[in-house]
Structure formats: C-alpha cells, structure tokens
Design an enzyme around this catalytic site. Structure first.
Site, PDB file in Angstrom:
ATOM      1  N   LEU A 130     -39.084  35.605 127.137  1.00 30.02           N
ATOM      2  CA  LEU A 130     -39.437  36.677 128.067  1.00 30.02           C
ATOM      3  C   LEU A 130     -40.176  37.795 127.338  1.00 30.02           C
ATOM      4  O   LEU A 130     -41.278  38.185 127.729  1.00 30.02           O
ATOM      5  CB  LEU A 130     -38.190  37.237 128.752  1.00 30.02           C
ATOM      6  CG  LEU A 130     -38.434  38.408 129.711  1.00 30.02           C
ATOM      7  CD1 LEU A 130     -39.297  37.973 130.903  1.00 30.02           C
ATOM      8  CD2 LEU A 130     -37.109  39.003 130.196  1.00 30.02           C
ATOM      9  N   CYS A 238     -30.553  36.175 134.134  1.00 29.61           N
ATOM     10  CA  CYS A 238     -30.154  35.503 132.890  1.00 29.61           C
ATOM     11  C   CYS A 238     -29.731  36.529 131.851  1.00 29.61           C
ATOM     12  O   CYS A 238     -28.730  36.342 131.138  1.00 29.61           O
ATOM     13  CB  CYS A 238     -31.308  34.659 132.359  1.00 29.61           C
ATOM     14  SG  CYS A 238     -31.895  33.378 133.485  1.00 29.61           S
ATOM     15  N   LEU A 239     -30.475  37.615 131.748  1.00 33.51           N
ATOM     16  CA  LEU A 239     -30.136  38.665 130.796  1.00 33.51           C
ATOM     17  C   LEU A 239     -28.786  39.288 131.123  1.00 33.51           C
ATOM     18  O   LEU A 239     -28.022  39.642 130.217  1.00 33.51           O
ATOM     19  CB  LEU A 239     -31.224  39.738 130.779  1.00 33.51           C
ATOM     20  CG  LEU A 239     -32.537  39.328 130.119  1.00 33.51           C
ATOM     21  CD1 LEU A 239     -33.593  40.402 130.336  1.00 33.51           C
ATOM     22  CD2 LEU A 239     -32.352  39.058 128.638  1.00 33.51           C
ATOM     23  N   GLN A 279      -5.063  61.741 104.568  1.00 34.83           N
ATOM     24  CA  GLN A 279      -5.208  62.063 105.988  1.00 34.83           C
ATOM     25  C   GLN A 279      -6.623  61.814 106.501  1.00 34.83           C
ATOM     26  O   GLN A 279      -6.809  61.342 107.636  1.00 34.83           O
ATOM     27  CB  GLN A 279      -4.801  63.517 106.233  1.00 34.83           C
ATOM     28  CG  GLN A 279      -3.309  63.771 106.038  1.00 34.83           C
ATOM     29  CD  GLN A 279      -2.924  65.214 106.312  1.00 34.83           C
ATOM     30  OE1 GLN A 279      -3.729  66.019 106.760  1.00 34.83           O
ATOM     31  NE2 GLN A 279      -1.669  65.541 106.029  1.00 34.83           N
ATOM     32  N   GLU A 363     -31.906  42.573 124.372  1.00 35.42           N
ATOM     33  CA  GLU A 363     -31.388  42.343 125.727  1.00 35.42           C
ATOM     34  C   GLU A 363     -31.069  43.655 126.428  1.00 35.42           C
ATOM     35  O   GLU A 363     -30.026  43.825 127.069  1.00 35.42           O
ATOM     36  CB  GLU A 363     -30.198  41.393 125.679  1.00 35.42           C
ATOM     37  CG  GLU A 363     -30.616  40.024 125.167  1.00 35.42           C
ATOM     38  CD  GLU A 363     -29.508  39.020 125.139  1.00 35.42           C
ATOM     39  OE1 GLU A 363     -28.626  39.081 126.022  1.00 35.42           O
ATOM     40  OE2 GLU A 363     -29.517  38.161 124.249  1.00 35.42           O
ATOM     41  N   THR A 365     -32.468  47.806 125.562  1.00 33.08           N
ATOM     42  CA  THR A 365     -32.205  48.834 124.564  1.00 33.08           C
ATOM     43  C   THR A 365     -31.168  49.827 125.073  1.00 33.08           C
ATOM     44  O   THR A 365     -30.891  49.920 126.279  1.00 33.08           O
ATOM     45  CB  THR A 365     -33.485  49.608 124.219  1.00 33.08           C
ATOM     46  OG1 THR A 365     -33.910  50.337 125.389  1.00 33.08           O
ATOM     47  CG2 THR A 365     -34.604  48.674 123.771  1.00 33.08           C
TER      48      THR A 365
END
Length: 384
Positions: A130, A238-239, A279, A363, A365
């Site tokens: 893609l 699909c993504l 700590q 897939e 940003t």
C-alpha cells in the site's frame, strides 16, 4: 510483571495460546535474535513452518487451514511474539492480517483455496503493498495503477516502499488505482515485471525483511483482482486488523524491557547496594509497571470488544497510539536503568527500543492516530 493479574482474566484456551507462543519464542527466537538483529537477517524459511504448525499464521481466521481462534487469543499471541522481537510479530501480523485477511475477506473462492492453506502452514509467505515512496499517510494519492487491456488482463505499474516480507514473499496483495477506484490484486511474486529489492542499512527492525516493490507492466489475469471490495475501505480494513495485533504486541516488548530492568536493578551494585534499592530507580520501575498495566488493560478491553463485534477503527487508533507510546517510554526508561549496558545486545532493551521507533510510525503514524481521535472528539477532520 502482571501486577493487575490480567492474565487471570484469560480463558484456559487463551492461556494455552500464551504458553505455546512463549515456548516458541524461548526455544526458537531468544537464542538467536540478538545475532539476527546485529546481522540484519530474519530466518523466515526456518521459522515460518514452525509458526504454521503451531497455528500462529492467520490464527484469527476460520477455514482453509486457519486456526479460527478468537481475537483475544490472537492478541495474546502477538504480545508473546513481540516480547521476542517486533520483527517476529511484524512477520506474523503481515502474513495473517495484511496478506491472508484480504484474501479471506474479499477474495474469490479460487483465490482462497489457492493461497490460504499454504499461507496458514507457512509454505507460502505474503506481503502487503500500500505505502508508496511519496504517499504514506495519504494513500488516496497513490500512483500505482492498473489498467485492463482488450484481452481482459490487467497491466500493473508503479512502486511501493517499506514493505515487510517483500523480498521473501510468494504473493503480494497490491493496492492500485483503476478506472473504477482503488482495487486489490493478488500478485504472485514470480510474475514477470515484479521485483522486490531489500532495503538495507536500517537501524530498526533489523531482524525483519523490509523491501521496495516495483511493477513494470506486470500482466495479471482478470481473476487476480479481489472481487469483494472497491475503494480505500479495503486496505484500511486490513490495516485495522494489523493495528489490533500491534496494540497487543507492544505490551510484550514493554514487558521484556521492564523484566530486563528489574533483573539488572536487583544485581547491579553501586554505592554498596543494588541500584534497585534506591528510591529513584524504584520510582522509574513503578511508573513503568503502571504504564504496562494500563496498556495491558487497554489491549484486553479492545480484544473483548472485537470478539463481541463492537470494535471501531477509532478505538483501534486509541489502542495503537496509547500502547506504542507507553511501550517506547518503558523501553527508554529501562535503557536509562541499564546505563551503558543498555546500549548493547547483551540485553534486549536497545533492540526493543529501536524497533518501537518504527512501530510508532508504521501502520498509521502517531500523528495520524492523534487526528483520528481528534476527529472523533470534535467531529472536525484536520488531516489537510
């Protein structure tokens, strides 16, 4: 690491999936993944058949040799695989959610019968085309195009970039502009005119194959087109499937970093005692554990929504945005606890940290998912 006892919420079958994936990673991945990362290699030919025999490829799909498990099981498997390496989970995500899913959801019966059983077994590897060199976050501008000639065949021309599994794939699911809109094509990589050179010199996802795809008058029969979808809703669906695996997977990467930091803090002695007894170190570990627990809760909730058929794309964006950011923050804090040792491959932290920099981007940003949520909250799109 599970302070909230989230795995107590899993069913026996889901725990079996967890244990199977953990065992695979422990036996087949952890002994070699540091070397793979350093060398920039991924042994797909040896790993894929084992993953297939365990039912890990396309496991959330039904029929055609697929395991047909629920969404939470798929998520748990992605979590355990990414605890090994993001490149491993990427391989499984691309195979199942980006290559097998569109064939399963939108393909013809002939396409399903030809490819899905072989892909589920690991005999055939797939990739998803893609993203283009000039069109990443805005796929509507894609230049790859396909046109039918008088014979009814399609001629595919163009290029794609940043394609996981590209140069080792047997089949590519390629999205292209046509006269009727964006269409998906099932493209055997042996087709004349198809080439997939590997992208080298990466400093992230090194234990993963990343390639460019080039199409020079690639001739495809009319039967190559996915008949069940037209338009960007095809690749975007699909993504969404793959992003679901990501929002689970990064919980595993974050957990691996927290485990490494705790082990190191309990044994590294400075000023006469383990640094875990100071700590400042305990504060870091506590916040890392809180972030990991919140990410795990988000993943489990979204998994249950998906199993109920109620998961929306904006909720997937919520999970991808929140969980990747949390995992990356955990990795960075873990690196600071390990000090100079944190930048060596003797420990998994720098490997996960570098990988997560890519997961933050691919897939969808961080910026795009932020805008998805902004539109959900205001009703006003702000993409342009």
């Amino acid at each position: 690491m599970d302070l909230l006892n989230l795995d107590d919420q899993l069913t026996p079958e889901q725990r079996m999936v967890r244990d199977t994936a953990q065992g695979f990673v422990r036996e087949h991945v952890l002994p070699g993944v540091g070397d793979w990362f350093e060398e920039g290699t991924f042994p797909a030919s040896s790993l894929a058949p084992v993953l297939g025999s365990l039912g890990m490829l396309g496991m959330h799909l039904s029929g055609y040799g697929c395991a047909g498990l629920d969404a939470v099981s798929y998520g748990v498997a992605c979590r355990e695989l990414e605890a090994g390496d993001s490149g491993l989970r990427s391989f499984v995500s691309v195979q199942g959610s980006l290559a097998m899913f569109p064939i399963w959801r939108y393909g013809s019966e002939e396409q399903k019968a030809e490819w899905l059983p072989r892909m589920a077994s690991g005999e055939a590897i797939g990739c998803f085309g893609l993203t283009e060199p000039d069109h990443g976050s805005d796929p509507s501008g894609m230049r790859t195009h396909a046109k039918q000639d008088v014979s009814g065949d399609w001629l595919l021309n163009g290029s794609k970039m940043w394609i996981t599994n590209g140069s080792i794939a047997d089949v590519a699911i390629v999205w292209a502009q046509t006269d009727s809109g964006v269409r998906g094509f099932v493209v055997p990589t042996s087709t004349p005119g198809f080439s997939a050179p590997e992208i080298h010199r990466k400093l992230s996802l090194r234990a993963s194959v990343t390639s460019s795809l080039y199409f020079d008058d690639v001739r495809l029969p009319a039967s190559a087109v996915l008949p069940g979808v037209t338009g960007l809703k095809g690749p975007l669906s699909c993504l969404s499937e793959a992003r679901f695996g990501i929002l689970w997977g990064v919980v595993g990467a974050g957990r691996a970093c927290l485990e490494a930091a705790i082990d190191y803090a309990k044994t590294r002695v400075q000023f006469g005692k383990p640094i875990g007894g100071f700590q400042l170190t305990q504060e870091k570990l506590a916040w890392m554990a809180v972030s990991l627990g919140q990410a795990g809760l988000t993943a489990l909730h979204l998994g249950r929504l998906k199993d109920a058929g109620e998961l929306s794309p904006r909720q997937v964006s919520f999970g991808k945005l929140a969980n990747v950011r949390a995992a990356l923050d955990i990795a960075r804090q873990a690196r600071s606890i390990l000090g100079a040792n944190g930048v060596t491959l003797e420990y998994p932290v720098i490997r996960h940290m570098n990988n997560l920099e890519s997961v933050l981007t691919y897939e969808g940003t961080q910026e795009i998912h932020t805008l998805v949520l902004g539109e959900a909250l205001t009703g006003l799109p702000a993409y342009r």
